[in-house]
Motif scaffolding. Structure first.
Motif, PDB file in Angstrom:
ATOM      1  N   GLU A  48      48.430  29.877 -28.583  1.00 19.80           N
ATOM      2  CA  GLU A  48      47.855  30.790 -29.573  1.00 19.80           C
ATOM      3  C   GLU A  48      48.892  31.158 -30.636  1.00 19.80           C
ATOM      4  O   GLU A  48      48.551  31.288 -31.819  1.00 19.80           O
ATOM      5  CB  GLU A  48      47.331  32.043 -28.873  1.00 19.80           C
ATOM      6  N   LEU A  49      50.153  31.311 -30.223  1.00 18.35           N
ATOM      7  CA  LEU A  49      51.206  31.578 -31.198  1.00 18.35           C
ATOM      8  C   LEU A  49      51.364  30.404 -32.150  1.00 18.35           C
ATOM      9  O   LEU A  49      51.510  30.582 -33.361  1.00 18.35           O
ATOM     10  CB  LEU A  49      52.534  31.839 -30.478  1.00 18.35           C
ATOM     11  N   ARG A  50      51.338  29.187 -31.590  1.00 21.67           N
ATOM     12  CA  ARG A  50      51.506  27.997 -32.431  1.00 21.67           C
ATOM     13  C   ARG A  50      50.378  27.894 -33.450  1.00 21.67           C
ATOM     14  O   ARG A  50      50.609  27.555 -34.617  1.00 21.67           O
ATOM     15  CB  ARG A  50      51.547  26.738 -31.558  1.00 21.67           C
ATOM     16  N   ASP A  71      58.350  38.592 -22.795  1.00 22.98           N
ATOM     17  CA  ASP A  71      57.635  38.469 -21.515  1.00 22.98           C
ATOM     18  C   ASP A  71      58.430  39.152 -20.394  1.00 22.98           C
ATOM     19  O   ASP A  71      59.142  38.510 -19.625  1.00 22.98           O
ATOM     20  CB  ASP A  71      57.419  36.984 -21.209  1.00 22.98           C
ATOM     21  N   THR A  72      58.274  40.463 -20.261  1.00 22.83           N
ATOM     22  CA  THR A  72      59.052  41.225 -19.274  1.00 22.83           C
ATOM     23  C   THR A  72      58.622  40.966 -17.840  1.00 22.83           C
ATOM     24  O   THR A  72      59.439  41.060 -16.916  1.00 22.83           O
ATOM     25  CB  THR A  72      58.941  42.735 -19.566  1.00 22.83           C
ATOM     26  N   ASN A  73      57.342  40.643 -17.619  1.00 19.16           N
ATOM     27  CA  ASN A  73      56.878  40.389 -16.245  1.00 19.16           C
ATOM     28  C   ASN A  73      56.888  38.913 -15.872  1.00 19.16           C
ATOM     29  O   ASN A  73      56.413  38.527 -14.794  1.00 19.16           O
ATOM     30  CB  ASN A  73      55.472  40.971 -16.028  1.00 19.16           C
ATOM     31  N   GLN A  74      57.405  38.070 -16.755  1.00 18.66           N
ATOM     32  CA  GLN A  74      57.610  36.638 -16.480  1.00 18.66           C
ATOM     33  C   GLN A  74      56.329  35.897 -16.073  1.00 18.66           C
ATOM     34  O   GLN A  74      56.354  35.033 -15.207  1.00 18.66           O
ATOM     35  CB  GLN A  74      58.649  36.466 -15.357  1.00 18.66           C
ATOM     36  N   VAL A  77      52.937  34.771 -20.648  1.00 19.98           N
ATOM     37  CA  VAL A  77      52.122  35.218 -21.782  1.00 19.98           C
ATOM     38  C   VAL A  77      52.559  36.619 -22.183  1.00 19.98           C
ATOM     39  O   VAL A  77      53.287  37.301 -21.450  1.00 19.98           O
ATOM     40  CB  VAL A  77      50.610  35.209 -21.436  1.00 19.98           C
ATOM     41  N   LEU A  78      52.095  37.067 -23.350  1.00 21.04           N
ATOM     42  CA  LEU A  78      52.405  38.402 -23.837  1.00 21.04           C
ATOM     43  C   LEU A  78      51.151  39.258 -23.871  1.00 21.04           C
ATOM     44  O   LEU A  78      50.157  38.882 -24.510  1.00 21.04           O
ATOM     45  CB  LEU A  78      53.002  38.334 -25.243  1.00 21.04           C
ATOM     46  N   ASP A  79      51.166  40.398 -23.160  1.00 22.96           N
ATOM     47  CA  ASP A  79      50.071  41.350 -23.325  1.00 22.96           C
ATOM     48  C   ASP A  79      50.422  42.266 -24.496  1.00 22.96           C
ATOM     49  O   ASP A  79      51.499  42.134 -25.107  1.00 22.96           O
ATOM     50  CB  ASP A  79      49.803  42.132 -22.041  1.00 22.96           C
TER      51      ASP A  79
END
Length: 494
Positions: A48-50, A71-74, A77-79
């Protein structure tokens, strides 16, 4: 088809404002997250970023760095929370960089301050070049960059310090001079010593190898029509392909491609080395002086002539192997031996003069058209991100085509002279005699015989070489942000 440009919401929020900035910023981030979350699942992944940032010219490695940083929770993806945390931290870094560059503390960055930032990493550019870089970010036409313009331009570029910003600007300038796949003009001494330069040149050489191999059938057809078109190849492109397939089968379409690929590496190395030496001579005692456009053109042309002189025997071998019939030559060495025995050492420089003369019109027009197209796009799209693959490939294809049209008659005469076999000691036909013979027998149109397959291969050749070049740079650690990406990967592996 070109991906649509993504226009992101921009809020005019300064640190000095009271009450409103945080709310405006959160609203802007929410709108941005919603635009990038294409499947509306509450998460943003690398694909989606791309897609959402396609118009910004970011590499895959750059997008991966964005996800990795936020991505803090590894989970890959990014919430929304991770997305806003990343932007908050990144905007803070960008603000510090902005203030560091704003030497006179007027809230704006001008061309002189950009010039100074490049000087800090050893890159000397003229004020004119610095102004061109500034215009890429200047949305309102004030010839300065305010905080909002700065933030919007660098928001998704994984930068951490002023050196990264300067490197990003430097890469942009490299593209602006129309030399994205040739020798750039602004490598620092540090980059030369670290091996970064040669990794970049290796990426270009590999991309050229893949591109030439992919378009080899069209190249062989071009040579056939240049040399034998008036007699044997009067039909269209399809009928000419049928002739070659009938004569030697499918593999024959790639005849001569081996040496065409082999000559890339020595030609690239010689051209780069000669280019650096010639630049040093032109600078005389002032090693930090930035060469002007016409000086770079002269240096590039002389470097190209030097490289061509050194590898020209390979050009003659390529033409002979390309035109060879099935079973005529068992390899490159056999072909070279036969030429040497039957025609002498001078046969390896047949067509050298028209080849040398063709360098100037091709290089000059190619560079001039590319710069014109690129700057026209930049002037009409101020404030937008990098042009992206489609625009760069289009500019490259058009400029290359114009260069070929200007130099093609000389290239045709060169190929015909290369193809002429003669007895050792016999008189060699001159360039002027070949020109008169072509015009007398075939007319002026004969000087452009074989140009149709040559033009057909421009777009696929430029497209393939650009894509392969970008991916090879990543593999070799030469990311779009510069040398640092490769060093980080190396340090992690260690």
């Amino acid at each position: 088809m070109s991906p649509p440009w993504t226009r992101f919401p921009s809020a005019h929020c300064q640190d000095s404002q009271a009450g409103g900035p945080d709310q405006e910023r959160e609203k802007r981030w929410a709108e941005l997250f919603d635009q990038l979350d294409l499947n509306k699942d509450g998460h943003i992944d690398i694909l989606e970023l791309r897609t959402g940032l396609a118009g910004r010219g970011l590499s895959k490695a750059s997008l991966e760095k964005i996800v990795e940083a936020g991505d803090t929770n590894q989970d890959g993806v990014l919430d929304f929370k991770e997305f806003t945390q990343f932007l908050r931290a990144h905007e803070k870094d960008l603000k510090l960089m902005f203030r560091s560059l704003d030497k006179n503390n007027d809230g704006r960055i001008d061309a002189a301050e950009i010039q100074h930032s490049l000087h800090t990493i050893g890159v000397e550019v003229s004020l004119e070049d610095a102004t061109r870089i500034l215009q890429r970010m200047d949305k309102d036409g004030t010839m300065t960059i305010d905080w909002n313009e700065w933030r919007d331009f660098f928001l998704f570029k994984p930068l951490t310090n002023i050196e990264d910003v300067a490197r990003c600007w430097k890469r942009s300038m490299m593209l602006d001079i129309g030399e994205q796949l040739t020798v750039p003009d602004d490598f620092t001494e540090e980059e030369k010593k670290s091996g970064y330069v040669w990794r970049q040149l290796m990426a270009g050489a590999f991309a050229g190898s893949v591109s030439r191999t992919g378009t080899a059938p069209l190249d062989r057809l071009k040579v056939f029509r240049q040399v034998r078109g008036f007699v044997d190849f009067k039909g269209n492109v399809l009928s000419s392909f049928r002739y070659m397939l009938k004569e030697g089968g499918l593999r024959s379409l790639w005849r001569g491609n081996g040496i065409n690929v082999l000559k890339i590496a020595p030609e690239t190395a010689i051209k780069f080395t000669a280019y650096e030496k010639i630049k040093n001579v032109m600078r005389s005692n002032n090693e930090t002086r930035n060469l002007r456009v016409h000086e770079r053109f002269v240096a590039g042309s002389l470097a190209g002539a030097t490289a061509q002189t050194a590898i020209y025997p390979m050009e003659v071998l390529k033409t002979r192997l390309t035109l060879g019939k099935t079973g005529q030559y068992s390899g490159i060495a056999v072909c070279a031996k036969q030429i040497l025995q039957r025609e002498g050492i001078t046969a390896f420089y047949k067509g050298y003069v028209p080849n040398l003369l063709s360098i100037v019109p091709y290089a000059g027009i190619d560079l001039a058209v590319y710069e014109t197209l690129k700057f026209t796009w930049l002037n009409r799209n101020r404030g937008l991100a990098d042009p992206g693959v489609v625009v760069l490939v289009g500019c490259g294809a058009v400029s290359s085509t114009c260069g070929q049209l200007a130099s093609y008659p000389l290239a045709l005469i060169r190929t015909r002279m290369q193809a002429q076999a003669s007895v050792k000691g016999a008189p060699k036909p001159s360039m002027s005699a070949s020109l008169r013979s072509i015009v007398r027998q075939e007319g002026v149109a004969g000087l452009y015989r074989g140009i149709s397959p040559n033009l057909l291969k421009v777009i696929p050749a430029v497209s393939v070489s650009y894509v392969v070049y970008e991916y090879t740079r990543i593999v070799l650690g030469v990311d779009i942000e510069g040398r640092r990406g490769g060093e980080e990967k190396a340090s992690k592996k260690a």
